[in-house]
Design an enzyme around this catalytic site. Structure first.
Site, PDB file in Angstrom:
ATOM      1  N   GLN A  98       0.842  -1.203   0.000  1.00 16.23           N
ATOM      2  CA  GLN A  98       0.000   0.000   0.000  1.00 16.23           C
ATOM      3  C   GLN A  98       0.872   1.246   0.000  1.00 16.23           C
ATOM      4  OE1 GLN A  98      -3.375  -0.635   3.087  1.00 16.23           O
ATOM      5  NE2 GLN A  98      -1.788  -2.113   3.549  1.00 16.23           N
ATOM      6  N   ASN A  99       2.183   1.051   0.133  1.00 18.58           N
ATOM      7  CA  ASN A  99       3.080   2.193   0.257  1.00 18.58           C
ATOM      8  C   ASN A  99       3.363   2.821  -1.103  1.00 18.58           C
ATOM      9  OD1 ASN A  99       3.081   1.421   2.881  1.00 18.58           O
ATOM     10  ND2 ASN A  99       5.118   0.511   2.858  1.00 18.58           N
ATOM     11  N   HIS A 116      -1.508   1.480  -4.312  1.00 14.74           N
ATOM     12  CA  HIS A 116      -1.930   2.886  -4.162  1.00 14.74           C
ATOM     13  C   HIS A 116      -1.108   3.864  -4.995  1.00 14.74           C
ATOM     14  CE1 HIS A 116      -3.932   1.807  -0.046  1.00 14.74           C
ATOM     15  NE2 HIS A 116      -4.631   1.399  -1.081  1.00 14.74           N
ATOM     16  N   CYS A 127      -7.344  13.471 -17.913  1.00 11.33           N
ATOM     17  CA  CYS A 127      -7.276  12.348 -18.878  1.00 11.33           C
ATOM     18  C   CYS A 127      -6.382  11.209 -18.393  1.00 11.33           C
ATOM     19  CB  CYS A 127      -6.837  12.840 -20.253  1.00 11.33           C
ATOM     20  SG  CYS A 127      -5.089  13.216 -20.378  1.00 11.33           S
ATOM     21  N   CYS A 145      -1.492  19.439 -18.422  1.00 12.15           N
ATOM     22  CA  CYS A 145      -1.328  18.301 -19.320  1.00 12.15           C
ATOM     23  C   CYS A 145      -1.168  18.783 -20.761  1.00 12.15           C
ATOM     24  CB  CYS A 145      -2.567  17.419 -19.190  1.00 12.15           C
ATOM     25  SG  CYS A 145      -2.658  16.102 -20.383  1.00 12.15           S
ATOM     26  N   GLY A 185       2.891  -4.505   9.070  1.00 10.03           N
ATOM     27  CA  GLY A 185       2.920  -3.050   9.226  1.00 10.03           C
ATOM     28  C   GLY A 185       1.752  -2.326   8.593  1.00 10.03           C
ATOM     29  N   THR A 186       0.598  -2.967   8.596  1.00  8.70           N
ATOM     30  CA  THR A 186      -0.596  -2.272   8.101  1.00  8.70           C
ATOM     31  C   THR A 186      -1.693  -2.325   9.151  1.00  8.70           C
ATOM     32  OG1 THR A 186      -2.363  -2.211   6.444  1.00  8.70           O
ATOM     33  CG2 THR A 186      -1.290  -4.346   6.752  1.00  8.70           C
ATOM     34  N   ASN A 211       3.134  -6.769  13.531  1.00 11.23           N
ATOM     35  CA  ASN A 211       2.689  -5.401  13.794  1.00 11.23           C
ATOM     36  C   ASN A 211       3.006  -5.033  15.240  1.00 11.23           C
ATOM     37  OD1 ASN A 211       1.005  -2.944  14.043  1.00 11.23           O
ATOM     38  ND2 ASN A 211       0.049  -3.646  12.154  1.00 11.23           N
ATOM     39  N   GLU A 213       0.881  -3.538  17.043  1.00  8.53           N
ATOM     40  CA  GLU A 213      -0.398  -3.542  17.768  1.00  8.53           C
ATOM     41  C   GLU A 213      -1.347  -4.552  17.136  1.00  8.53           C
ATOM     42  OE1 GLU A 213      -1.477   0.569  17.072  1.00  8.53           O
ATOM     43  OE2 GLU A 213      -2.248   0.074  15.083  1.00  8.53           O
TER      44      GLU A 213
END
Ligand code: OAD
Ligand code: ZN
Length: 246
Positions: A98-99, A116, A127, A145, A185-186, A211, A213
């Protein structure tokens, strides 16, 4: 527990790793949530959404320039490097991240799905034309653009936007086939990324979470390791290497 995970990794054919901001925390990239997180000071929709960009283009670009600058100065940490090593030791391996900081690429992991986007790329807001990576953005005078005149924006998936169809489909296919799935780590709250470990588990994968937590997927994880990815992952990889050497 780490030994058991190393044993499982040595004996399986398909490993999938999902990473989030926590993997880059030890490189000095702030995470999104939590006390130190980027969102602690900003409302996400003010900076990371199309509406936010259209309403406050200058502020949004100042923020991304700041993050780009920060990310140019950071290096992969022991966790990124261990993931690259894990890929080398695996038969089939997919990294889903996701990084947007590109640190997995710099660490030379090969098979990466960037869910992402990537902070170093730009595109046209109208566009979607991808624009030269090296372009410098002056927040007071944003380039347009060449094709349609639309404003240039970072090539990142913002709140409320769809993920790239090809990339997310591949992420689901690989997660379904995974024998061992690491969620690292997510905070596992942003979908569809957060549903990938669930998909993997439903299709028979062993789920390992690393993780600091507990997260919403902790209750379904087969193994939860409390600790820093940059400390835990090198230990697991070393144990796999020892097994392979026997
Ligand atoms: P978060 O900031 O939500 O979560 C980071 C997670 O990493 C937390 O659960 C921390 O406990 C954990 N953590 C922190 N340091 C760690 C370490 N050294 N080792 C292991 N774990 C650690 O980040 P994400 O889950 O990546 O989307 O956030 C998901 C998405 O939310 C981001 O990709 C971003 C945001 O909206 C976009 O930019 C599109
Ligand atoms: Zn355009």
């Amino acid at each position: 527990m780490l030994k058991k995970i190393a044993e499982l990794a040595s004996n399986c054919n398909r490993i999938v790793v999902l990473t989030g901001a926590g993997v880059s925390a030890e490189s000095g990239v702030p995470t999104f949530r939590g006390k130190e997180g980027v969102w602690a000071n900003f409302k996400p929709e003010e900076l990371a959404s199309l509406e936010g960009f259209m309403a406050n283009t200058e502020i949004v670009w100042e923020w991304y320039n700041w993050r780009r600058d920060l990310m140019e100065k950071v290096l992969p940490n022991a966790g990124h490097l261990a993931i690259t090593q894990l890929e080398k030791l695996s038969k089939k391996f997919t990294l889903i991240t996701q990084n947007v900081d590109g640190l997995h690429k710099i660490a030379k992991t090969q098979n990466i799905l960037e869910l992402h986007g990537n902070i170093s790329r730009n595109k046209c807001v109208d566009c979607n034309l991808i624009v030269d990576k090296k372009i410098i953005i002056d927040p007071k005078n944003i380039p347009c653009c060449k094709k349609c005149g639309g404003k240039i924006r970072p090539d990142i998936v913002w709140f409320g936007e769809m993920l790239d169809e090809t990339i997310i489909s591949q992420a689901y296919v690989d997660s379904e086939k995974a024998e061992l799935f690491f969620s690292i780590g997510t905070s596992a709250v942003v979908h569809p990324a957060a549903s990938l470990p669930i998909t993997a588990k439903e299709n028979g994968a062993i789920l390992v979470e690393i993780n600091l937590e507990e997260t919403p997927i902790t209750p379904i994880a087969d193994y939860h390791i409390f600790g820093k990815s940059g400390e835990i992952l090198p230990q697991i990889v070393e144990m796999i290497e020892e097994k392979k050497a026997i």
